[in-house]
Scaffold this motif. Structure first.
Motif, PDB file in Angstrom:
ATOM      1  N   ARG A  74       0.813  -1.401  -0.145  1.00 57.52           N
ATOM      2  CA  ARG A  74       0.017  -0.010  -0.037  1.00 57.52           C
ATOM      3  C   ARG A  74       0.910   1.243  -0.024  1.00 57.52           C
ATOM      4  O   ARG A  74       0.206   2.273   0.108  1.00 57.52           O
ATOM      5  CB  ARG A  74      -1.114  -0.071   1.191  1.00 57.52           C
ATOM      6  CG  ARG A  74      -1.851  -1.246   1.108  1.00 57.52           C
ATOM      7  CD  ARG A  74      -2.400  -1.592   0.363  1.00 57.52           C
ATOM      8  NE  ARG A  74      -3.926  -1.182  -0.011  1.00 57.52           N
ATOM      9  CZ  ARG A  74      -4.783  -1.866  -0.999  1.00 57.52           C
ATOM     10  NH1 ARG A  74      -4.104  -2.923  -1.550  1.00 57.52           N
ATOM     11  NH2 ARG A  74      -5.818  -1.448  -1.075  1.00 57.52           N
ATOM     12  N   PRO A  89      -2.082  -1.920   6.017  1.00 57.44           N
ATOM     13  CA  PRO A  89      -3.031  -1.632   6.878  1.00 57.44           C
ATOM     14  C   PRO A  89      -3.787  -2.271   7.982  1.00 57.44           C
ATOM     15  O   PRO A  89      -3.954  -2.285   8.987  1.00 57.44           O
ATOM     16  CB  PRO A  89      -3.924  -0.496   6.055  1.00 57.44           C
ATOM     17  CG  PRO A  89      -3.901  -0.868   4.667  1.00 57.44           C
ATOM     18  CD  PRO A  89      -2.153  -1.586   4.552  1.00 57.44           C
ATOM     19  N   THR A 126      -7.270   2.932   3.148  1.00 50.17           N
ATOM     20  CA  THR A 126      -6.115   2.426   2.238  1.00 50.17           C
ATOM     21  C   THR A 126      -6.379   0.793   2.322  1.00 50.17           C
ATOM     22  O   THR A 126      -5.507   0.077   1.708  1.00 50.17           O
ATOM     23  CB  THR A 126      -4.777   2.808   2.620  1.00 50.17           C
ATOM     24  OG1 THR A 126      -4.621   2.281   3.990  1.00 50.17           O
ATOM     25  CG2 THR A 126      -4.706   4.151   2.776  1.00 50.17           C
ATOM     26  N   SER A 127      -7.180   0.122   3.052  1.00 48.88           N
ATOM     27  CA  SER A 127      -7.393  -1.285   2.878  1.00 48.88           C
ATOM     28  C   SER A 127      -7.848  -1.694   1.768  1.00 48.88           C
ATOM     29  O   SER A 127      -8.374  -1.187   1.054  1.00 48.88           O
ATOM     30  CB  SER A 127      -8.152  -1.774   4.204  1.00 48.88           C
ATOM     31  OG  SER A 127      -7.749  -1.384   5.233  1.00 48.88           O
ATOM     32  N   ARG A 128      -7.382  -3.133   1.508  1.00 46.39           N
ATOM     33  CA  ARG A 128      -7.789  -3.750   0.270  1.00 46.39           C
ATOM     34  C   ARG A 128      -9.149  -3.970   0.053  1.00 46.39           C
ATOM     35  O   ARG A 128      -9.792  -3.959  -1.024  1.00 46.39           O
ATOM     36  CB  ARG A 128      -6.727  -4.820   0.017  1.00 46.39           C
ATOM     37  CG  ARG A 128      -6.859  -5.547  -1.388  1.00 46.39           C
ATOM     38  CD  ARG A 128      -6.252  -6.814  -1.578  1.00 46.39           C
ATOM     39  NE  ARG A 128      -5.041  -6.909  -1.800  1.00 46.39           N
ATOM     40  CZ  ARG A 128      -4.120  -8.326  -1.966  1.00 46.39           C
ATOM     41  NH1 ARG A 128      -5.022  -9.236  -1.865  1.00 46.39           N
ATOM     42  NH2 ARG A 128      -3.114  -8.136  -2.416  1.00 46.39           N
ATOM     43  N   VAL A 163      -8.445   7.581  -2.433  1.00 43.81           N
ATOM     44  CA  VAL A 163      -7.091   6.824  -2.267  1.00 43.81           C
ATOM     45  C   VAL A 163      -7.149   5.832  -3.331  1.00 43.81           C
ATOM     46  O   VAL A 163      -8.181   4.791  -2.927  1.00 43.81           O
ATOM     47  CB  VAL A 163      -6.827   6.525  -0.977  1.00 43.81           C
ATOM     48  CG1 VAL A 163      -5.663   5.959  -0.930  1.00 43.81           C
ATOM     49  CG2 VAL A 163      -7.009   7.861   0.079  1.00 43.81           C
ATOM     50  N   LEU A 182       4.235   1.262  10.806  1.00 40.75           N
ATOM     51  CA  LEU A 182       3.784  -0.034  10.994  1.00 40.75           C
ATOM     52  C   LEU A 182       4.774  -1.201  10.503  1.00 40.75           C
ATOM     53  O   LEU A 182       5.097  -2.065  11.217  1.00 40.75           O
ATOM     54  CB  LEU A 182       2.530  -0.295  10.253  1.00 40.75           C
ATOM     55  CG  LEU A 182       1.349   0.569  10.769  1.00 40.75           C
ATOM     56  CD1 LEU A 182       0.024   0.536   9.969  1.00 40.75           C
ATOM     57  CD2 LEU A 182       0.977   0.043  12.271  1.00 40.75           C
ATOM     58  N   ILE A 204       0.085   4.035  -2.576  1.00 40.11           N
ATOM     59  CA  ILE A 204      -1.129   4.881  -2.750  1.00 40.11           C
ATOM     60  C   ILE A 204      -0.998   6.102  -3.393  1.00 40.11           C
ATOM     61  O   ILE A 204       0.235   6.921  -3.111  1.00 40.11           O
ATOM     62  CB  ILE A 204      -1.811   4.794  -1.387  1.00 40.11           C
ATOM     63  CG1 ILE A 204      -0.706   5.294  -0.395  1.00 40.11           C
ATOM     64  CG2 ILE A 204      -2.355   3.702  -0.923  1.00 40.11           C
ATOM     65  CD1 ILE A 204      -1.400   5.861   1.182  1.00 40.11           C
ATOM     66  N   LEU A 251       2.138   3.988   7.310  1.00 45.73           N
ATOM     67  CA  LEU A 251       2.506   2.735   6.734  1.00 45.73           C
ATOM     68  C   LEU A 251       3.891   2.037   7.302  1.00 45.73           C
ATOM     69  O   LEU A 251       4.211   0.951   7.742  1.00 45.73           O
ATOM     70  CB  LEU A 251       2.175   2.568   5.208  1.00 45.73           C
ATOM     71  CG  LEU A 251       0.658   2.536   5.192  1.00 45.73           C
ATOM     72  CD1 LEU A 251       0.740   2.999   3.445  1.00 45.73           C
ATOM     73  CD2 LEU A 251       0.100   1.102   5.189  1.00 45.73           C
TER      74      LEU A 251
END
Lengths: 247, 571
Positions: free
Chosen positions: A45, B454, B492-494, A60, A91, A48, A88
């Motif tokens: 991700r 995420p 932003t998750s899939r 997004v 994390l 993005i 991100l």
């Protein structure tokens, strides 16, 4: 067709993904799970970006798997995108504090640091589960490793963590890994990877170990008449082929 | 006069001994044969819904329902069939005993459309279904143009019952328009929300109703192959749907030429892989294809590129069971029920600290107060209502001030929750909302597919932070971290799992901020649920052994158990 990325008009090709369009036009979008040789997966991700529609509202999207269409208006470094990328990266570095390579470059670029103590007790992790390794193995037709378990327990492993009969020791997985997470130990005689040990074959000309016996066996049917070339390392092979062509 | 005894054999009543009651009825009829003049048929039906008072026994056509029936009661019931009903097993209402199901407060406010046959028929018997008008809709659909079927569904305003509420007619229209064959139709029976059992009750109680909906869908979009994807833990549902498939095929409703029309449809059952995320449509497709059940990363919808990259319709069990009804009675009739944007009814599984837990079908637009306090009978032990969690673990907890909201797809989303597949968990004031959020997040963290960062790492972080708060180690900055991770997750998750995973945290943070504050600043849990780091926690096996020994000693004292077991050895 034309699209606009960060105010710059870019020429895009039909069927192309947004990330590739951006790169061809000199706009760098960070990405960890994306690899030129592998199908897109859209799991890290980091790539993005914001897509602005006709009425000006933004959503997004994930550029490495987003097919370009005429008239897109893209923002790759908006305040929100930068903020999301920082979370991100935070994390990821907390998950895998021992990661090497490009992840660290991104962390430096975005001003993020971590030691694996905030959300996790595992401070030895290197893997960020980008799946490059398993996809490479699958693309080569071996599928010796794959992700297993799910959610926060997910890992990459060979079946039941035992040496896989399908593994040919080619180490393609280790080569595509962006964080140096795959342990591959090479000596002059042996290579150990995924709990399996392979004998190395030495080049008939220079004597350098260059492949495992299983790897060469696997390549044989794919290169047909040039079987004898498999005795040489890639470097000597070129010279050997050139020499035999001149005779 | 012929009487029918319906014994509820839904999962809840089976657990209470419903099968024993049915067996006992059979036995008693055999032994009492000389005394019983009426012909009595025993039917094992699907779930009647009133699970907290099971096993339920209903006598038809008198319409007398008995609750909490034990095998020892069957003789008395049989003997009473042409006399006075057995008073002690009836529903005890405010004004005396109530005979009819429909007159009890639990049933009277409900409207049964999806559950129209559940509890009324023997699900194993296709003739029972046919006797109630079953497969008539299919016959009618075979005479209609696919375009007209879709138009009828669109007219009904039916929206997907799996959670997202996408208009069903529109979905079918999109898939029907692609000139790309073969097309597929998939039934999503991978119900995984904790405390949800709607789809299960439908598959077990009215399998042919579901199947008929699937067949009509295939006719409408031009699909020739169907899959019923059923959660593997639902052994009864799997068996019930498999039996229904075999019976329908024998009767000519499936196969190479449906009722001689020349249209073919073959359906097979796929056992789910045991993952919550496989209820997500693209993960479900991956699972059927034999891959790992991870949602796809592409931006194409299954209606265009679904199973084997062909146009595919995936609908929920409850969506499909509404289809025969719409074709039978017309879309306009169906649209009479509900709110302007959400039509028809919704089945909820009412659970938690509510008196009458069970399966409830209510028209869209009913208030939550009515469902919980009228149908549900209020809170157990007359305690105070605190919150209701709708939409499963990725829904939100709504407070008392929002109880008068009408339930429909859009309203719930506006207030930070969602309809989901229809789970409704009621909580009283002994519930800690931070602990509830933590429970839901831990569930989602384990059940996330783990592909995108995420969702996997964000949920891990949220779960760690919430655990810290519940242990009394939270800091004010934690709330800021929670909020930023929740925003990331949502945007932003899939897939849908990650996009909605922040709901349980965001909704409790919005409606019960004081509980978070207390946990963090005062190190106090008002519900007394969280240990806040003070209570003794069993940490190693030595402690555990000591506690077991203490409990054992206490048991011996209180029950006077001899300290010898069967072998005579000292324990």
């Amino acid at each position: 067709m034309n699209i606009v990325i960060d105010g710059k008009t870019c020429e895009a090709r039909p069927g192309e993904y947004l990330w590739d369009t951006a790169r061809r036009n000199g706009i760098d979008i960070p990405a960890l799970c994306r690899h030129d040789a592998l199908p897109g997966r859209g799991c890290c991700r980091l790539c993005i970006v914001e897509n602005e529609n006709a009425v000006g509202s933004r959503s997004v999207i994930v550029s490495c798997v987003f097919p370009v269409t005429e008239g897109l208006k893209i923002h790759t470094r908006s305040e929100k995108i930068i903020r999301f990328r920082r979370i991100l990266l935070k994390l990821l570095i907390e998950r895998a504090p021992q990661a090497e390579g490009v992840l660290l470059d991104y962390c430096r670029e975005y001003g993020v640091a971590g030691n694996g103590e905030l959300f996790n007790d595992n401070t030895n992790e290197k893997c960020i589960l980008c799946n490059r390794c398993s996809r490479a193995c699958q693309e080569l037709g071996n599928s010796a490793i794959q992700v297993t378990q799910r959610g926060i327990d997910k890992i990459v492993a060979s079946p039941f963590n035992e040496p896989s009969p399908d593994c040919i020791g080619c180490a393609a997985c280790a080569r595509v890994c962006p964080t140096g997470a795959i342990a591959c130990t090479d000596t002059r005689e042996q290579r150990t990877i995924w709990n399996k040990t392979f004998e190395m074959v030495k080049c008939a000309e220079c004597g350098k170990p260059f492949a495992t016996a299983e790897e060469l066996e696997w390549m044989k049917p794919k290169i047909l008449d040039f079987e004898s070339n498999l005795a040489y390392c890639p470097r000597c092979r070129g010279r050997h082929v050139a020499n035999s062509a001149m005779v | 006069m012929k009487k029918t005894i319906l014994v509820c054999c839904g999962p809840g009543c089976i657990a209470y001994g419903g099968l024993d009651v049915a067996a006992s009825f059979r036995e008693q009829i055999a032994t009492l044969k000389m005394d019983v003049k009426l012909e009595t048929v025993i039917k094992q039906t699907g779930c009647h819904g009133f699970c907290s008072r099971g096993p339920l026994v209903r006598i038809m056509p008198d319409d007398i329902t008995y609750y909490r029936v034990k095998p020892r009661d069957t003789e008395e019931i049989l003997k009473s069939l042409d006399n006075k009903p057995v008073g002690r097993l009836l529903y005890h209402g405010v004004g005396g005993n109530i005979l009819k199901q429909q007159e009890t407060p639990f049933y009277s406010a409900q409207k049964k459309l999806a559950l129209r046959n559940v509890g009324e028929i023997d699900p194993k018997n296709i003739n029972d279904y046919k006797a109630r008008g079953g497969y008539e809709a299919l016959r009618k659909a075979l005479t209609m143009e696919p375009e007209d079927i879709i138009a009828e569904i669109e007219k009904s305003g039916l929206r997907g019952r799996g959670g997202a509420g996408f208009p069903t007619g529109l979905k079918w229209r999109i898939a029907a328009e692609y000139d790309n064959f073969p097309k597929y139709v998939i039934m999503n029976g991978d119900e995984g929300d904790p405390g949800a059992f709607m789809d299960r009750a439908l598959m077990e109680g009215d399998p042919h109703g579901v199947l008929e909906g699937v067949i009509i869908c295939a006719l409408a979009v031009g699909a020739t192959k169907g899959y019923l994807y059923i959660r593997d833990e639902y052994a009864l549902s799997l068996q019930s749907m498999k039996d229904a498939l075999a019976d329908a095929e024998k009767a000519g409703f499936l196969g190479d030429s449906i009722l001689g029309s020349g249209r073919s449809l073959h359906i097979e059952v796929v056992r789910g892989g045991g993952a919550f995320v496989c209820g997500e449509s693209t993960a479900l497709i991956e699972s059927i294809e034999g891959s790992i059940g991870e949602p796809r990363a592409t931006f194409a919808y299954p209606t265009e590129q679904g199973l084997w990259n062909k146009p595919t319709i995936i609908n929920n069990v409850e969506t499909f069971i509404n289809i025969p009804l719409i074709i039978d009675e017309g879309g306009a009739k169906f649209a009479e029920t509900g709110t302007p944007t959400s039509k028809g009814t919704k089945v909820f599984s009412l659970a938690g600290k509510v008196r009458n837990s069970g399966l409830v079908e209510a028209p869209m637009g009913m208030t939550m107060r009515k469902i919980i306090f009228e149908i549900g009978g209020g809170i157990v032990g007359n305690r105070h209502f605190k919150a209701v969690q709708t939409g499963g673990p990725s829904g939100g907890a709504l407070p008392e001030s929002l109880l008068d909201l009408p339930i429909d797809f859009d309203t719930l989303v506006r207030y930070g929750s969602m309809m989901g597949s229809g789970g409704m968990i009621v909580m009283d004031d002994w519930t800690c909302m931070v602990a509830v959020a933590k429970y839901n997040i831990e569930f989602l963290a384990k059940e996330s597919c783990g592909a995108c960062v995420p969702c996997r790492e964000g949920l891990r972080a949220l779960s760690m932070i919430l655990t810290r708060i519940c242990e009394g180690k939270g800091e004010p900055v934690d709330l800021e971290i929670i909020k930023s991770i929740c925003e990331l997750l949502t945007q932003t998750s899939r897939c849908g799992l990650g996009k909605t995973a922040a709901n349980p945290v965001m909704s409790t943070l919005k409606y019960f901020p004081e509980e978070y504050e207390e946990h963090i600043k005062e190190k106090r849990c008002r519900a007394g649920v969280c240990s806040m780091g003070r209570s003794t926690v069993v940490t190693d096996s030595a402690d555990m052994a000591a506690i077991v020994a203490m409990a054992e000693a206490a048991r011996k004292v209180s029950y006077g158990v001899q300290s010898k077991d069967k072998t005579g050895a000292e324990s």
